[in-house]
Design a protein around this motif. Structure first.
Motif, PDB file in Angstrom:
ATOM      1  N   GLU A  37       0.704  -1.087  -0.272  1.00  0.00           N
ATOM      2  CA  GLU A  37       0.014  -0.208   0.253  1.00  0.00           C
ATOM      3  C   GLU A  37       1.001   1.420   0.095  1.00  0.00           C
ATOM      4  N   GLY A  38       2.331   1.424   0.083  1.00  0.00           N
ATOM      5  CA  GLY A  38       2.927   2.412   0.428  1.00  0.00           C
ATOM      6  C   GLY A  38       4.080   2.719   1.494  1.00  0.00           C
ATOM      7  N   VAL A  39       4.303   3.247   1.663  1.00  0.00           N
ATOM      8  CA  VAL A  39       5.250   3.673   2.545  1.00  0.00           C
ATOM      9  C   VAL A  39       4.892   3.761   3.877  1.00  0.00           C
ATOM     10  N   SER A  40       3.639   5.052   3.593  1.00  0.00           N
ATOM     11  CA  SER A  40       3.011   5.421   4.780  1.00  0.00           C
ATOM     12  C   SER A  40       1.921   4.475   5.695  1.00  0.00           C
ATOM     13  N   ASP A  41       1.671   2.513   5.063  1.00  0.00           N
ATOM     14  CA  ASP A  41       0.950   2.458   5.806  1.00  0.00           C
ATOM     15  C   ASP A  41       2.207   2.024   6.632  1.00  0.00           C
ATOM     16  N   ARG A  42       3.397   1.971   6.720  1.00  0.00           N
ATOM     17  CA  ARG A  42       4.864   0.708   6.956  1.00  0.00           C
ATOM     18  C   ARG A  42       5.574   1.640   8.663  1.00  0.00           C
ATOM     19  N   THR A  43       4.929   1.404   9.903  1.00  0.00           N
ATOM     20  CA  THR A  43       5.167   1.450  11.088  1.00  0.00           C
ATOM     21  C   THR A  43       6.523   0.921  12.197  1.00  0.00           C
ATOM     22  N   CYS A  44       6.550   1.215  12.790  1.00  0.00           N
ATOM     23  CA  CYS A  44       7.813   1.451  13.973  1.00  0.00           C
ATOM     24  C   CYS A  44       7.719   1.143  15.813  1.00  0.00           C
ATOM     25  N   THR A  45       7.586   0.753  16.042  1.00  0.00           N
ATOM     26  CA  THR A  45       7.317   1.155  17.811  1.00  0.00           C
ATOM     27  C   THR A  45       8.661  -0.002  18.630  1.00  0.00           C
ATOM     28  N   VAL A  46       8.775   1.167  19.597  1.00  0.00           N
ATOM     29  CA  VAL A  46      10.195   0.539  20.145  1.00  0.00           C
ATOM     30  C   VAL A  46       9.478   1.240  22.072  1.00  0.00           C
ATOM     31  N   MET A  47      10.180  -0.139  22.524  1.00  0.00           N
ATOM     32  CA  MET A  47       9.575   0.071  24.144  1.00  0.00           C
ATOM     33  C   MET A  47      11.051   0.090  24.628  1.00  0.00           C
ATOM     34  N   TYR A  48      11.050   0.937  25.719  1.00  0.00           N
ATOM     35  CA  TYR A  48      12.715   1.068  26.416  1.00  0.00           C
ATOM     36  C   TYR A  48      12.294   1.571  28.029  1.00  0.00           C
ATOM     37  N   THR A  49      12.394   1.492  28.579  1.00  0.00           N
ATOM     38  CA  THR A  49      12.524   1.700  29.965  1.00  0.00           C
ATOM     39  C   THR A  49      13.671   2.454  30.736  1.00  0.00           C
ATOM     40  N   LYS A  50      13.779   3.778  31.733  1.00  0.00           N
ATOM     41  CA  LYS A  50      15.010   4.178  31.835  1.00  0.00           C
ATOM     42  C   LYS A  50      16.405   3.076  32.234  1.00  0.00           C
ATOM     43  N   TYR A  51      16.284   1.778  32.371  1.00  0.00           N
ATOM     44  CA  TYR A  51      17.685   1.179  32.775  1.00  0.00           C
ATOM     45  C   TYR A  51      18.489   1.013  31.244  1.00  0.00           C
ATOM     46  N   ASP A  52      17.419   1.603  29.870  1.00  0.00           N
ATOM     47  CA  ASP A  52      17.975   1.220  29.406  1.00  0.00           C
ATOM     48  C   ASP A  52      18.585   2.443  28.104  1.00  0.00           C
ATOM     49  N   ALA A  53      19.254   3.414  28.902  1.00  0.00           N
ATOM     50  CA  ALA A  53      19.604   4.494  28.650  1.00  0.00           C
ATOM     51  C   ALA A  53      21.107   4.246  27.805  1.00  0.00           C
ATOM     52  N   GLN A  54      21.644   3.304  28.021  1.00  0.00           N
ATOM     53  CA  GLN A  54      23.340   2.994  27.224  1.00  0.00           C
ATOM     54  C   GLN A  54      22.392   2.661  25.141  1.00  0.00           C
ATOM     55  N   ARG A  55      21.831   2.087  25.309  1.00  0.00           N
ATOM     56  CA  ARG A  55      21.369   1.667  24.325  1.00  0.00           C
ATOM     57  C   ARG A  55      20.681   2.355  23.646  1.00  0.00           C
ATOM     58  N   LEU A  56      19.552   3.081  24.523  1.00  0.00           N
ATOM     59  CA  LEU A  56      18.664   4.706  24.023  1.00  0.00           C
ATOM     60  C   LEU A  56      19.588   5.714  22.741  1.00  0.00           C
ATOM     61  N   ALA A  57      20.999   6.312  24.078  1.00  0.00           N
ATOM     62  CA  ALA A  57      22.169   6.965  23.773  1.00  0.00           C
ATOM     63  C   ALA A  57      22.435   6.309  21.960  1.00  0.00           C
ATOM     64  N   ALA A  58      22.936   5.141  21.700  1.00  0.00           N
ATOM     65  CA  ALA A  58      23.266   4.669  20.724  1.00  0.00           C
ATOM     66  C   ALA A  58      22.708   4.655  19.745  1.00  0.00           C
ATOM     67  N   VAL A  59      21.448   4.357  19.964  1.00  0.00           N
ATOM     68  CA  VAL A  59      20.132   4.430  18.523  1.00  0.00           C
ATOM     69  C   VAL A  59      19.944   6.557  18.565  1.00  0.00           C
ATOM     70  N   VAL A  60      19.417   6.824  19.579  1.00  0.00           N
ATOM     71  CA  VAL A  60      18.760   8.390  19.391  1.00  0.00           C
ATOM     72  C   VAL A  60      20.072   9.090  19.264  1.00  0.00           C
ATOM     73  N   GLY A  61      20.723   8.615  20.137  1.00  0.00           N
ATOM     74  CA  GLY A  61      22.130  10.206  19.869  1.00  0.00           C
ATOM     75  C   GLY A  61      22.173  10.596  21.745  1.00  0.00           C
ATOM     76  N   ALA A  62      22.858  11.076  22.706  1.00  0.00           N
ATOM     77  CA  ALA A  62      23.638  11.491  23.912  1.00  0.00           C
ATOM     78  C   ALA A  62      22.273  12.507  24.254  1.00  0.00           C
ATOM     79  N   SER A  63      21.883  13.609  23.744  1.00  0.00           N
ATOM     80  CA  SER A  63      21.468  14.987  24.646  1.00  0.00           C
ATOM     81  C   SER A  63      19.571  14.759  24.241  1.00  0.00           C
ATOM     82  N   ARG A  64      19.109  13.646  23.445  1.00  0.00           N
ATOM     83  CA  ARG A  64      18.290  12.885  22.882  1.00  0.00           C
ATOM     84  C   ARG A  64      17.423  11.650  23.838  1.00  0.00           C
ATOM     85  N   CYS A  65      18.983  10.975  23.874  1.00  0.00           N
ATOM     86  CA  CYS A  65      17.976  10.076  25.385  1.00  0.00           C
ATOM     87  C   CYS A  65      18.404  10.439  26.535  1.00  0.00           C
ATOM     88  N   GLY A  66      18.460  11.385  26.962  1.00  0.00           N
ATOM     89  CA  GLY A  66      18.864  12.275  28.449  1.00  0.00           C
ATOM     90  C   GLY A  66      17.572  12.841  28.385  1.00  0.00           C
TER      91      GLY A  66
END
Length: 800
Positions: A753-782
């Motif tokens: 149906e096209g690109v607009s139908d595609r979605t991505c959902t991510v679950m995280y906790t505050k104890y996943d800060a190290q992995r989250l920073a590697a994905v979104v960057g340190a400033s966004r993670c904080g």
């Protein structure tokens, strides 16, 4: 009818008869020698007794008669009697006794050599005995052999009557003259040997590593105060310092910023003398590195990579890259190091660096042992109150190098061989090299049908067997592969290979004594162990520096005091190289590394993150799962998934959803829940067979199975491209941050149906800060961890 003997039978009988004649001749000679020795000793005893009686009689007569004139012959004969008592007979008895002791010691040594393995004997000779000792021993044996042969000739012509004093005096003078002549010849040979040694030392040809023993002694005297090796092994800690080292909560921390490595976290104990970290800008020849390694380092370091070779040439010293210079300043200073920025591009330059450090440590250790063995062999006095000769551990292995695959072990051994190249340019003698090449070389396998990521090809190149262990014995003359652990200086092994040797509690055939004296522990590619079995590393660390169950022929008088006190863990240097920071690796580094010299961690927070590598326009929703403690994180995540995420996926528009689950335990938990709720799904994990993998991919691509459970370990080892993905759910952020962008980019060929139908959902906790920073960057993670909002959305691929 009996058949006659053939030619072969006659020859066999002739050989047996000849062998029997040799045995009989040997027995007869042995009997003759023993009888002659007995007669010789009996004659000497009788002759000495007669001489003592004659001397007593002469002394008694001299006391009654007046003192003779100086020109009288009697005075000369009486004055020579004192020399007579010590020159001819005492020397003869001493010579015979020394020959008997020497022959008995030779028999004992020969019997011991017959019992031991030939390779072990060669190893001991290479490490302990010097060439001068062997030549000196040969000269002494020749001299003693001449004395014995002279005595045997005299024994055949000994008269039955005891000779007169005048005849005895003449014979004593003659024998004394012969002894002086022989001693002169011996002294001449000694002088020649000494001059030869001096010439070789001047030319640098005495030892195969290009350094003479005199240079080693001078090095020991001049570098004891500044050589990091000497400082590390000779520093004596006090009990109060050891107590504070064990309480790492009291350690101090400070940060530093270096040009290439970036941000460093230096942790140290304030109560222990400690040098501050600094970049060592000296040449490698001035860093107290062994001369052989300095000679070969430039050629070895510049080989293999054109980029590194160019960087080395453009550097100020022409010896290190900029990264190597800063890392070696920390490693050579015996600091513990955790470097979490290893890549497949810089992996080889790191390998060469820690091989240089490991060999330098081993060669210095063996040099001290060899020098002290020579001193003790020459009769040096040992002061019980001095620690001069305390130069050993409870066992011999000093370096443990842990690598994930046989290919990594092969490359490591090749670097070691290149660094040990002789000064004349020839390769060092390597024992069991062919066997090693056959067992560790690359296995033949079909090339992949589709191109795979560059990091995957670099990680899984060559032989990827993960069950191996090998010992290396390093000496001045050769390198012995497959040496027994307790005769090895370096042990290279995989976590699984070590686990099978260490065993578990209750097993009979388990051994971990070889870990009791490890002074340098190197964990390379530590991130790969997380995908294999991290429990093996934890098991290894728990068995480091335990009290050995057996002595292993250890000379405890030469064991360093900090080994006997059980303080070995405070002297061990640990080097960890990984491509990612991880809480599991941090736990090992923070809780089980107690080096009194301190420890340094390279910690550079990611600025952008791998979310910037997503190439298509894709909305990505990050939902924070609230939990009060780390132990409750798993249950909180599962409950949130069942109550909030899964109901949204059951909608018809959210079919063909891939659930990415990093942990296998979470994978089993969700799989059981799906089965309990009768949810149709497909599954692919690291234990799935190839047939079931192909079947699951087809079901998911056609839409026959709307959900696919997918583990991170399977993606790490296979890197399959999954087709048909319309929605992507990260049950937990991946351990390797680049897996996030790789999976997101798989959605490009997904829905119809096209690109607009595609979605991505991510679950995280505050104890996943190290992995989250590697994905979104340190400033966004904080911001995402501390924000009052629990839902954040990013859209990649937007214009402008």
């Amino acid at each position: 009818m009996a058949r006659g003997r053939g030619r072969g039978g006659r020859r066999r009988e002739d050989r047996q008869k000849a062998k029997q004649r040799q045995i009989n001749r040997a027995l007869k000679l042995s009997e003759i020698n023993s009888k002659a020795r007995y007669q010789q000793e009996e004659y000497l005893r009788r002759r000495q007794q007669a001489e003592r009686e004659a001397l007593r009689k002469a002394q008694g007569e001299g006391s009654q008669q007046p003192r003779p004139d100086k020109n009288d012959e009697a005075s000369s004969s009486s004055s020579e009697s004192e020399d007579e008592r010590q020159t001819p007979y005492d020397l003869l008895v001493t010579s015979l006794q020394s020959n008997r002791d020497q022959s008995s010691s030779e028999e004992i040594s020969e019997s011991e050599n017959d019992d031991d393995d030939d390779d072990d004997v060669q190893e001991e000779e290479d490490d302990i005995e010097s060439d001068e000792d062997s030549e000196q021993e040969d000269i002494t044996r020749e001299h003693d052999g001449e004395d014995v042969s002279t005595d045997n000739e005299e024994e055949e012509t000994v008269p039955e009557d005891i000779p007169s004093d005048e005849e005895r005096t003449v014979k004593g003078k003659k024998r004394k003259k012969d002894d002086v002549g022989k001693d002169g010849a011996l002294e001449q040979k000694k002088k020649k040997l000494k001059s030869k040694r001096e010439e070789q030392e001047k030319e640098g040809q005495w030892s195969s590593d290009g350094e003479s023993e005199v240079e080693d002694l001078e090095e020991e005297k001049t570098t004891t105060g500044k050589d990091p090796f000497w400082q590390q092994v000779t520093t004596e800690l006090q009990e109060d310092q050891v107590d504070k080292l064990g309480q790492q909560s009291n350690w101090a921390k400070k940060e530093a910023t270096w040009k290439v490595l970036g941000r460093l976290q230096h942790t140290y104990c304030p109560d222990v003398p400690n040098k501050s970290i600094a970049v060592n800008k000296d040449s490698i020849t001035k860093m107290n590195v062994r001369g052989l390694l300095c000679t070969n380092w430039v050629d070895v370091n510049g080989a293999g990579s054109q980029k590194n070779a160019e960087e080395i040439k453009t550097s100020s010293d022409g010896e290190f890259t900029a990264r190597q210079r800063e890392l070696f300043s920390l490693i050579h200073g015996y600091k513990d190091l955790y470097y979490s920025e290893r890549t497949h591009q810089n992996g080889e330059e790191l390998r060469k660096l820690y091989c240089l450090h490991a060999l330098n440590h081993v060669l210095k250790t063996r040099s001290v042992l060899t020098r002290h063995n020579s001193k003790l062999k020459l009769g040096a006095e040992v002061n019980p109150d001095s620690d001069e000769f305390q130069d050993q551990g409870l066992t011999r292995p000093k370096v443990l190098l842990v690598v994930p695959f046989r290919e990594a072990a092969l490359r490591t051994v090749q670097v070691i061989i290149q660094l040990m190249r002789r000064p004349d340019g020839k390769q060092v003698e390597v024992m069991n090299k062919k066997r090693f090449q056959d067992e560790y070389s690359e296995l033949e396998h079909a090339p992949p049908k589709v191109p795979l990521p560059e990091d995957f090809e670099a990680t899984f190149a060559g032989n990827i067997d993960d069950h191996f262990r090998i010992g290396l014995s390093v000496s001045r003359r050769n390198i012995r592969l497959y040496s027994p652990f307790y005769l090895s200086d370096i042990i290279i092994a995989s976590p699984l290979g070590l686990r099978t040797v260490i065993g578990a509690e209750g097993e009979k055939d388990r051994d971990y004594d070889f870990l009791s004296s490890i002074e340098v522990l190197i964990l390379d590619q530590a991130d790969t162990y997380l995908m294999q079995n991290w429990e093996h590393i934890q098991h290894l660390m728990q068995h480091m520096h335990l009290q050995p169950k057996e002595t292993h022929e250890t000379d405890f008088s030469r064991v360093r005091m900090w080994y006997l006190n059980g303080w070995a863990k405070f002297y061990r240097q640990t080097l960890i190289f990984s491509s990612i920071p991880s809480p599991e690796i941090n736990a090992i580094f923070n809780k089980q590394c107690h080096n009194y010299s301190g420890k340094v961690q390279v910690s550079n927070p990611p600025a952008r993150g791998t979310i910037c590598q997503v190439a298509l326009q894709l909305p990505q929703v990050f939902q924070r799962v609230e939990c009060s403690s780390f132990t409750q994180a798993a249950d909180a995540r599962f409950n949130f998934f069942v109550s909030q995420i899964l109901p949204q996926m059951k909608d018809g528009n959210m079919q063909r959803t891939l659930f990415f689950i990093p942990s296998y335990f979470d994978f089993v938990r969700i799989r059981n829940y799906f089965r309990q709720e009768d949810i149709t799904f497909a599954q692919i994990c690291e234990y799935t067979t190839q047939a079931n993998i192909s079947r699951a991919r087809q079901y998911f691509q056609r839409g026959d199975r709307p959900f696919l459970l997918f583990t991170e370990r399977f993606h790490f080892f296979r890197r399959y491209r999954i087709k048909g993905i319309r929605s992507l759910v990260f049950y937990e952020l991946p351990l390797f941050p680049h897996f996030y962008s790789e999976l997101c980019n798989m959605l490009e060929t997904g829905g119809e149906e096209g690109v607009s139908d595609r979605t991505c959902t991510v679950m995280y906790t505050k104890y996943d800060a190290q992995r989250l920073a590697a994905v979104v960057g340190a400033s966004r993670c904080g911001h995402m961890i501390t924000s009052s909002k629990s839902v954040h959305m990013f859209v990649t691929g937007e214009q402008g």
